[in-house]
Enzyme design. Sequence first.
Site, PDB file in Angstrom:
ATOM      1  CD  GLU A   1      -0.863   1.517   4.412  1.00 48.78           C
ATOM      2  OE1 GLU A   1      -0.414   2.287   3.544  1.00 48.78           O
ATOM      3  OE2 GLU A   1      -2.077   1.243   4.527  1.00 48.78           O
TER       4      GLU A   1
ATOM      5  CG  ASP B   1      -3.313   1.699  -1.800  1.00 50.33           C
ATOM      6  OD1 ASP B   1      -4.501   1.424  -2.067  1.00 50.33           O
ATOM      7  OD2 ASP B   1      -2.745   1.285  -0.781  1.00 50.33           O
TER       8      ASP B   1
ATOM      9  CG  HIS C   1      -5.339  -1.817  -0.769  1.00 53.36           C
ATOM     10  ND1 HIS C   1      -5.587  -0.766   0.072  1.00 53.36           N
ATOM     11  CD2 HIS C   1      -6.291  -2.743  -0.496  1.00 53.36           C
ATOM     12  CE1 HIS C   1      -6.651  -1.053   0.816  1.00 53.36           C
ATOM     13  NE2 HIS C   1      -7.097  -2.242   0.491  1.00 53.36           N
TER      14      HIS C   1
ATOM     15  CG  HIS D   1      -1.614  -1.072   1.679  1.00 57.00           C
ATOM     16  ND1 HIS D   1      -2.976  -1.115   1.521  1.00 57.00           N
ATOM     17  CD2 HIS D   1      -1.283  -2.255   2.265  1.00 57.00           C
ATOM     18  CE1 HIS D   1      -3.449  -2.269   1.981  1.00 57.00           C
ATOM     19  NE2 HIS D   1      -2.439  -2.978   2.430  1.00 57.00           N
ATOM     20  CE1 TYR D   2      -1.938   6.254  -2.456  1.00 53.58           C
ATOM     21  CE2 TYR D   2      -0.684   5.385  -4.306  1.00 53.58           C
ATOM     22  CZ  TYR D   2      -1.787   6.059  -3.804  1.00 53.58           C
ATOM     23  OH  TYR D   2      -2.741   6.526  -4.663  1.00 53.58           O
ATOM     24  CB  THR D   3       0.592   6.256   4.092  1.00 52.44           C
ATOM     25  OG1 THR D   3       1.547   7.199   3.595  1.00 52.44           O
ATOM     26  CG2 THR D   3       1.315   5.069   4.705  1.00 52.44           C
TER      27      THR D   3
HETATM   28 ZN   LIG Z   1      -4.114   0.517   0.724  1.00 51.17          ZN
END
Ligand SMILES: [Zn+2]
Length: 294
Positions: A126, A183, A173, A56-58
């Site tokens: 993340e 993401d 994700h 993921h990215y935040t």
């Molecule tokens: Zn995510």
Amino acid sequence: MQKYTAILGLLLAVTGCTGLQKDQVDETLMAKNGYAISTSEQAVAKNNRIRFLVLHYTALDQQKSLEVLTRSELVSANYLIPEEPTAHKGLLVAHQLVDDHDRAWHAGVSQWKNRSNLNDTSLGIEIVNAGWDQDTGQPLGMPYGERQTELLISLARDLIEKYDIQPTDIVGHSDIAPGRKIDPGPFFPWKRLAEAGVGAWPDEPTIGDYQARFSVTPPSMMQVTKALQTYGYGYLDQGLEAVVKAFQMRFNQEHVSGVVDIKTAAILFALIDKYHGVEKARDILQPAEAAALG
Ligand SMILES: [Zn+2]
């Protein structure tokens, strides 16, 4: 040799070595609270809880990312990769926010390889990054950093080895929640990760072969759908476009359109070819190759 074995057998019989010595502790027996547990017998039918790795990215800066992922009662992740990782004794530092054996809340409503609710069976990583804008197709901040990527690769490789995670089980994700999540986005260095042993990537010559073949006879939408499903994607009954977009964000990053062009189809079948076998790819493309891309 036989003679020694016989002597050893005799010695064992004489000294009664089958039982425990006085000062030996039976490590398979553990006293608990008002009872004891024996682990002397072990089952073979079992597997790891952890089967998938979700990236993921935040979409938040470093401080906010840590704040949200540690204090929120709604979201968390097993690991956080800082934007500018610090070093400890020459090693880049990642945060572990949730133990591997506990469920972190990062995936939400999700599907992969006919499994749903991936929080149960995955680890979530993340990565601090501002993300991208779907309308303009442009990044909203700095690209993924060099040290950040290095650290992510080291962590992922360690987890892959520890839990025997397969290349096709390392997902974004957006792969497990297409349409709902975007993401880690089309600027995420998936190819570089794959070259470092993290995640799947198709072979160029195979892509070329399928491209040549599909420019003469393109696969039907049904065949593309079947291939996406075989690779792992879910939610195909809810519209192909979102799934194709997710696939392109991952494997054909210059063409995130949701439209199945020849290149996208070639990449997809090259992946099936590599990870599910040429027979499987052939099987999906049989018998009707006549229907055109719509
Ligand atoms: Zn995510």
